[in-house]
Design a protein around this motif. Sequence first.
Motif: not given
Length: 258
Positions: A74, A104, A167-168
């Motif tokens: 992301r 996340d 990061y998602d």
Amino acid sequence: MELMVAIVISGILVGVIFQFLLGQTRFARLQSAREEVQQNARVALDVISSDLRAIGPEGIIAASANAITYRAPRAWGVVCGYSGGSLAVVFPGPAAPMLKAGSDSLAVGSNFHQVSDVTGDGSGAAAACNAGVAPNPAITAAEGRARLYNLPAGAPTYLRRQDAYVYDRLTYDIGTSAAVPGATWIRRNPGSGAQPLAGPLPANGGLVFAYEDGNGATTADPHAIRRIKVSVTTNSRARFKDQAQADTDSTIIYLRNR
């Protein structure tokens, strides 16, 4: 006599016209149902394919026949240093990304951390970044580009100017949805709750994943996956002769970054 013949002929013509219009209506319903189900399956495949192609190294968390959970990149930033034991990271955008607790993650090097944001971190993060990487112009707390992250116990110490990624955690699966009750759907969950993506689905299947390694062999090891075959089957909500139309579409996704 002539009047009777005219009435009979008129009746026949009316019947023919009625049957023609009825057939046209049925055909329009059938076409509408087919278009709906085809668009449904294709949109689902497009969204899933676009997301999965961005999976990076160590990105797949869990993979099964009807569901996949993975990390989707992301945001990118740079480690500035530490402030009060928390890691300071600066991001190029207008605002640093927030993390959703429990889903996340922050990655530095090859390490993924489930972390939390520090409340009221603006001044501490800005000070750590200005002292650490000395950006020009200097970062102010009001900008929101720098953020502090609480790392778990035992995390390594990172050097300044190391790359950091947010990061998602995303999941695709099948199940019911409170938003659209009474049916099974393909769902997309970005960590904030599952949302229906496509459906309704048939009783069996609807979303099927098959995983292969670099040699084309079937694998169940998330770290070895290089190709993902995705098959989507959806039903139409519009019905023709009391039956829903079904359509199946599939694709092979080659993971770019693995």
